[in-house]
Design a protein around this motif. Structure first.
Motif, short mmCIF file in Angstrom:
data_model
loop_
_atom_site.label_atom_id
_atom_site.label_comp_id
_atom_site.label_asym_id
_atom_site.label_seq_id
_atom_site.Cartn_x
_atom_site.Cartn_y
_atom_site.Cartn_z
N CYS A 38 -41.36 -29.20 -38.12
CA CYS A 38 -40.95 -27.80 -38.11
C CYS A 38 -41.02 -27.22 -39.52
O CYS A 38 -40.83 -27.94 -40.51
CB CYS A 38 -39.53 -27.69 -37.57
SG CYS A 38 -38.91 -26.00 -37.40
N SER A 84 -33.86 -28.59 -25.87
CA SER A 84 -33.67 -27.67 -27.00
C SER A 84 -33.33 -28.43 -28.27
O SER A 84 -32.88 -29.58 -28.23
CB SER A 84 -32.56 -26.68 -26.68
OG SER A 84 -32.17 -25.97 -27.83
N SER A 101 -27.00 -22.31 -28.41
CA SER A 101 -27.10 -22.95 -29.73
C SER A 101 -25.78 -22.92 -30.48
O SER A 101 -25.61 -23.62 -31.48
CB SER A 101 -28.20 -22.29 -30.57
OG SER A 101 -27.96 -20.90 -30.70
N ASP A 148 -38.77 -25.55 -29.35
CA ASP A 148 -38.23 -24.81 -30.50
C ASP A 148 -39.02 -23.54 -30.77
O ASP A 148 -38.56 -22.44 -30.48
CB ASP A 148 -38.22 -25.71 -31.74
CG ASP A 148 -37.61 -25.02 -32.97
OD1 ASP A 148 -37.33 -23.81 -32.92
OD2 ASP A 148 -37.42 -25.70 -33.99
N THR A 152 -37.77 -19.97 -29.95
CA THR A 152 -37.25 -19.22 -31.08
C THR A 152 -37.97 -17.89 -31.23
O THR A 152 -37.34 -16.84 -31.45
CB THR A 152 -37.36 -20.06 -32.37
OG1 THR A 152 -36.52 -21.20 -32.25
CG2 THR A 152 -36.93 -19.26 -33.59
N VAL A 176 -43.37 -19.89 -35.80
CA VAL A 176 -42.39 -19.04 -35.11
C VAL A 176 -42.87 -17.60 -35.06
O VAL A 176 -42.76 -16.92 -34.03
CB VAL A 176 -41.01 -19.14 -35.78
CG1 VAL A 176 -40.07 -18.10 -35.21
CG2 VAL A 176 -40.42 -20.53 -35.58
N VAL A 263 -34.82 -14.89 -37.22
CA VAL A 263 -34.70 -16.29 -36.84
C VAL A 263 -35.17 -17.24 -37.95
O VAL A 263 -35.11 -18.46 -37.78
CB VAL A 263 -35.47 -16.59 -35.54
CG1 VAL A 263 -34.80 -15.93 -34.35
CG2 VAL A 263 -36.93 -16.14 -35.65
N PRO A 287 -29.69 -19.19 -35.11
CA PRO A 287 -30.36 -20.29 -34.39
C PRO A 287 -30.58 -19.90 -32.94
O PRO A 287 -29.65 -19.57 -32.22
CB PRO A 287 -29.39 -21.47 -34.54
CG PRO A 287 -28.06 -20.84 -34.82
CD PRO A 287 -28.34 -19.57 -35.58
N ALA A 288 -31.81 -19.94 -32.51
CA ALA A 288 -32.17 -19.42 -31.19
C ALA A 288 -31.53 -20.24 -30.07
O ALA A 288 -31.57 -21.48 -30.11
CB ALA A 288 -33.68 -19.41 -31.02
N VAL A 290 -32.45 -21.59 -27.41
CA VAL A 290 -33.68 -21.94 -26.69
C VAL A 290 -33.40 -22.33 -25.25
O VAL A 290 -34.17 -22.02 -24.33
CB VAL A 290 -34.42 -23.06 -27.45
CG1 VAL A 290 -35.55 -23.65 -26.60
CG2 VAL A 290 -34.98 -22.52 -28.76
#
Length: 340
Positions: A38, A84, A101, A148, A152, A176, A263, A287-288, A290
């Protein structure tokens, strides 16, 4: 098992670790099929986030359930699942409001580490979503994206209220940001402006639905957005970087009454109160959640309505994780899939 361990800035190793076991009756163990690196993993890699001791890496994952705790009811051994990057019970008041989240029992999967051959998934009933069957190999990248970056980007677009008749600006051309473009398109946005300086990412942004590309940054970038929107700014802006410059660019590119979905993981962002006060914009982010979107996104991928997996432009075996980190750090790759 083999797992990715970060020992310090630019020091990534793949080492032997004990296989995970059931700790709580709500746990599940999965054999990880694929994980990935990520953009947020690059903060400690570059030394921006200090590492005081060797740390297991990874928070994006999918795979096959190999063991479940006695209290697990919604998944079973043999299921192919996507989860997630935050484990959640999906039953508390915060989860029911759609913000899993920040579940009252949330567990960061980054604290567990999913760049590994196996992973323990806490709160499995509220975290894992089984796919309709075992997926074809070509669907693995897209399903992994749902863990993610797709979720996101989707949350960012929803928070920015992207939709029919809206002009959407996306600040950040990483994975993202690109997923935010895809989401804005699927939500029906009329015009999508990608802020990007990289030709390969611009091409993918256009494939995902961007109608315009703006290469300028800072004040010049904002001025260009204003010119493209009749001097008003965008209805909806997605901020997918997390720096002071990107946040201010997002705020200044938004018209009064507009919405910003942010985000990007915040690093030393400070909002000037007077400017934000008079900007008269809506801010929602973080923080999404998800998990809120996973069932819908998995079905869209399963039905081949969207192809977020194209965001992975380098696939490496888990053993070559260090090269994957180098490639993303040096911008030779947008997002790296680690095949386990």
């Amino acid at each position: 098992m083999r797992a990715v361990i970060m020992h310090g800035a630019r020091d990534v190793r793949v080492e032997d670790r004990e296989n995970p076991t059931i700790v709580e009756p709500t746990d599940a163990i999965i054999r990880v099929t694929a994980s990935c690196i990520c953009g947020s993993d690059l903060w400690p890699y570059r030394g921006a986030d200090r590492i005081s001791h060797p740390r297991r890496m990874g928070h994006e994952y999918l795979g096959v359930v190999t063991e479940i705790g006695d209290a697990v009811r919604t998944v079973k051994v043999g299921d192919f699942v996507v989860g997630s990057f935050f484990a959640s019970d999906d039953t508390c008041e915060i989860c029911r409001a759609g913000y899993q989240s920040r579940c009252v029992h949330a567990v960061s999967m980054g604290s567990i580490g999913t760049q590994a051959e196996f992973a323990r998934i806490p709160l499995a009933d509220g975290t894992l979503v089984a796919t309709p069957g075992h997926p074809d190999a070509d669907l693995i990248p897209s399903l992994l994206a749902a863990s993610d970056v797709l979720g996101t980007g989707w949350f960012a677009a929803v928070a920015a209220q992207a939709g029919p008749g809206k002009t959407v600006v996306v600040v950040g051309d990483g994975a993202v940001g690109l997923m935010g473009i895809l989401a804005a398109r699927e939500l029906g946005a009329e015009r999508i402006i990608a802020m990007s300086r990289h030709a390969d990412r611009q091409a993918l942004a256009r494939e995902y639905g961007a109608t315009d590309v703006v290469e300028e940054r800072g004040d010049e970038g904002v001025a260009r957005i204003k010119r493209l929107t009749g001097g008003l700014g965008a209805h909806s802006v997605i901020e997918a970087v997390g720096t002071q410059e990107s946040m201010m660019q997002a705020i200044r590119a938004t018209r009064p009454g507009g919405h910003i979905g942010y985000v990007g993981v915040s690093h030393d962002v400070a909002l000037p109160g007077n400017e934000v006060f008079f900007a008269l914009v809506h801010l929602q982010g973080g923080p999404a959640p998800v998990r809120r979107f996973l069932p819908e996104l998995i079905q869209m991928i399963w039905d081949r309505k969207i192809d977020p997996g194209k965001v992975f432009d380098l696939t490496l075996p888990l053993e070559d994780a260090a090269e994957g980190y180098r490639a993303m750090d040096e911008r030779r790759a947008t997002k790296v899939l680690l095949s386990v």
